[in-house]
Design a protein around this motif. Sequence first.
Motif, short mmCIF file in Angstrom:
data_model
loop_
_atom_site.label_atom_id
_atom_site.label_comp_id
_atom_site.label_asym_id
_atom_site.label_seq_id
_atom_site.Cartn_x
_atom_site.Cartn_y
_atom_site.Cartn_z
N ASP A 297 3.30 -5.71 13.43
CA ASP A 297 3.85 -4.48 14.00
C ASP A 297 3.78 -3.40 12.94
N LYS A 298 2.73 -2.59 12.97
CA LYS A 298 2.53 -1.56 11.95
C LYS A 298 3.40 -0.34 12.18
N SER A 299 3.88 -0.14 13.40
CA SER A 299 4.63 1.07 13.70
C SER A 299 5.96 1.12 12.98
N ALA A 300 6.50 -0.05 12.60
CA ALA A 300 7.80 -0.08 11.96
C ALA A 300 7.72 -0.04 10.44
N GLN A 301 6.50 -0.06 9.88
CA GLN A 301 6.36 -0.04 8.44
C GLN A 301 6.71 1.34 7.91
N SER A 302 7.35 1.36 6.75
CA SER A 302 7.77 2.61 6.11
C SER A 302 7.14 2.69 4.73
N PRO A 303 5.97 3.30 4.62
CA PRO A 303 5.25 3.29 3.34
C PRO A 303 5.86 4.26 2.33
N CYS A 304 5.65 3.94 1.06
CA CYS A 304 5.96 4.88 -0.02
C CYS A 304 4.80 5.84 -0.13
N ILE A 305 5.06 7.12 0.10
CA ILE A 305 3.97 8.10 0.10
C ILE A 305 3.92 8.93 -1.16
N MET A 306 4.97 8.86 -2.01
CA MET A 306 4.95 9.62 -3.26
C MET A 306 5.75 8.89 -4.33
N ASN A 307 5.28 9.01 -5.56
CA ASN A 307 6.02 8.57 -6.74
C ASN A 307 6.40 9.79 -7.57
N PHE A 308 7.61 9.81 -8.09
CA PHE A 308 8.05 10.87 -9.00
C PHE A 308 8.24 10.23 -10.37
N VAL A 309 7.31 10.48 -11.27
CA VAL A 309 7.31 9.83 -12.58
C VAL A 309 7.42 10.88 -13.66
N GLY A 310 8.34 10.70 -14.59
CA GLY A 310 8.52 11.65 -15.68
C GLY A 310 9.75 11.40 -16.51
N SER B 207 0.85 -1.19 0.00
CA SER B 207 0.00 0.00 0.00
C SER B 207 0.88 1.23 0.00
N THR B 208 0.75 2.05 -1.03
CA THR B 208 1.64 3.19 -1.18
C THR B 208 1.03 4.49 -0.70
N GLY B 209 -0.23 4.54 -0.44
CA GLY B 209 -0.84 5.78 0.00
C GLY B 209 -0.96 6.76 -1.15
N PRO B 210 -1.15 8.04 -0.83
CA PRO B 210 -1.30 9.04 -1.88
C PRO B 210 0.01 9.26 -2.61
N ILE B 211 0.00 9.00 -3.91
CA ILE B 211 1.20 9.20 -4.70
C ILE B 211 0.85 9.98 -5.96
N GLY B 212 1.86 10.62 -6.56
CA GLY B 212 1.64 11.37 -7.78
C GLY B 212 1.42 12.84 -7.50
N PRO B 213 1.82 13.70 -8.44
CA PRO B 213 1.73 15.14 -8.24
C PRO B 213 0.31 15.65 -8.34
N LYS B 214 0.07 16.76 -7.70
CA LYS B 214 -1.23 17.41 -7.83
C LYS B 214 -1.35 17.98 -9.23
N GLY B 215 -2.52 17.83 -9.83
CA GLY B 215 -2.74 18.37 -11.16
C GLY B 215 -2.28 17.44 -12.27
N GLY B 216 -1.84 16.24 -11.94
CA GLY B 216 -1.46 15.28 -12.96
C GLY B 216 0.00 15.38 -13.36
N TYR B 217 0.39 14.49 -14.27
CA TYR B 217 1.78 14.40 -14.71
C TYR B 217 2.01 15.29 -15.92
N VAL B 218 3.20 15.85 -16.00
CA VAL B 218 3.53 16.81 -17.05
C VAL B 218 4.78 16.33 -17.77
N GLU B 219 4.75 16.37 -19.09
CA GLU B 219 5.95 16.10 -19.88
C GLU B 219 6.44 17.41 -20.48
N LEU B 220 7.69 17.74 -20.19
CA LEU B 220 8.26 19.01 -20.63
C LEU B 220 9.07 18.79 -21.90
N SER B 221 8.85 19.66 -22.89
CA SER B 221 9.55 19.56 -24.16
C SER B 221 9.95 20.95 -24.61
#
Length: 594
Positions: free
Chosen positions: A503-516, A208-222
């Motif tokens: 033991d949930k206290s020791a879990q380290s979730p991924c909270i964001m993805n950086f995709v681009g 379970s990664t939780g909330p991931i991804g940028p606000k406003g969607g993904y952007v490709e810069l050219s």
Amino acid sequence: HKGLQSAPRTSSSQSTGQRGSARLVDSLEVIKQEFDILASEVDSLRSQRDEYEAKVVAQLNELSVIRRALYDLEAQHFKVRQQYEEEATRLRSELAAVHQSRNPPSSGIQSLPSRQPVQDSSLPTSANASDSRAPREQTTQDQRDREKPGVYNDGGGELDRDHSIDVRDPKRLKMRREPSTQSTPALTPGQLAAPPSKPGHSTLPSISTGPIGPKGGYVELSLQTAPASCRKEGNDWFAVFNPKIQKRLDIDLVHTFQHESVVCCVQFSPDGRYLATGCNRTAQIFDSKTGHKVCVLLDDSAEKSGDLYIRSVRFSPDGRLLATGAEDRLIRVWDIQSKRIIHVFDGHEQEIYSLDFSRDGRLIISGSGDKTTRIWDLNDKSCKIFTINDSDSLENDCGATSVAISPNGAVVAAGSLDTVVRLWDVVTGRLLERLRGHRDSVYSVAFTPCGMGLVTGSLDKSLKYWDISGIMNSISKGKEPHMNGNTTASASSPAAMIKQDGDKSAQSPCIMNFVGHKDYVLSVAISDDGKWVISGSKDRCVQFWDAQDSTLQLMLQGHKNSVISLDVTSGNLLATGSGDYLARICKCISLGVF
């Protein structure tokens, strides 16, 4: 008679004066002739100089035209590649929908889309590193060479020197994977899928990664599609800013340092005054303000045959020492002022890929292809060994590609070729947790300044932000790490695990993805204030991300090959090292950037 005698003397005097005058006139005439000849030669040389200058200007103009044409071709290539990938994704989705309509999906984790086996080039060994420009499908010997630490080639063939040079990446590429035989829907940005299970290995639980991804969607810069207000171009570099958000920083090129080989690593000194680079056989230090080369560190006692690439360089916190890790499995600690080696740590069984210093300057952490992460004590020369022996490891090759120690010196993070990031307790040597989520080898790890977060970069073209506050809060705070003699810790030992079932206290979730990124992410860094995440990639781009929501702020491109290493300072400076034989320093300009 007296008058008659005086006449001959006067005539003789006049004759002597006339002869002297004639000789003077002749001498002046000779001098004049020589002057005329020299003047003529000067005019001729001036004419030749003007002609050469005109030719040089014409050549420079022609090079500028060629460079622009290459940029245009590159942009067209990216556009065609993007269209191809979008079409391939659409076709995979349609095919998956057809399969799902015929065979209802069964429960369980989602596997990866079918793909061809990874066939990327990799670094030749010291004895076989002279050339890796050949096509990827070659003889058995070439195939073996490519299985060794990474030479990347952008596939440009013989377009130009910049695009065909070897890129010596400071890590070992993982073993080739077998192509998947199952067709599944393509993943959209932000989705995660567990790596496919292999015979003899247990299946990973879903994450379970939780909330991931940028606000406003993904952007490709050219560069071609961005508005003029969102572009900035230099002589051989450009930056594109995200047009969907407010521009919060600017960037300029400050220095370019030419090397004689691939630049495998870069790092600023703690005060930002100097930049260290690692390449073939030498570590070099430059003044980051003036651009002058301060010193070159070369071990004359090293084996002379073949290549000996410096894979990692690290300044001590006081800036007096420089630690280097190389292909010969040795860690050399240099006194910078005297340019002398004060100690050598020997113990790794394969190439050293990564180093880090503890904040107190006492410990050096190293990661190697021998599946170990080691902690070396500069005071008593002791060593702790953290060995990866996981029974459920997905790959036989679990070399530690990147290591980092937390700001408080309590935890070591190690990224590995088996897609897993492992967290170790410095004091006890216990394995605290395995962070799973990447779908390919992890090539870079970096702690946030507060020590409660960890950013990782992977060959799956993404970065991930992990919340490790549970781990950090579960271990003792404020305790200085210490070591008592040589000890060994194993990732397969049950006693090495802190986290227990439930033991949930020791879990380290991924909270964001950086995709681009369009290709492997090879290096990551975090600004001193924790606001920005910076990444370098095989796609030759450096990208700046908002650390709060993973929004892409800008894309910088100037290197002609993979960006293998990067570093940032509190003085708004960014350093990059690349396979194009260049290291560069850029200045980031904006209020509160770093």
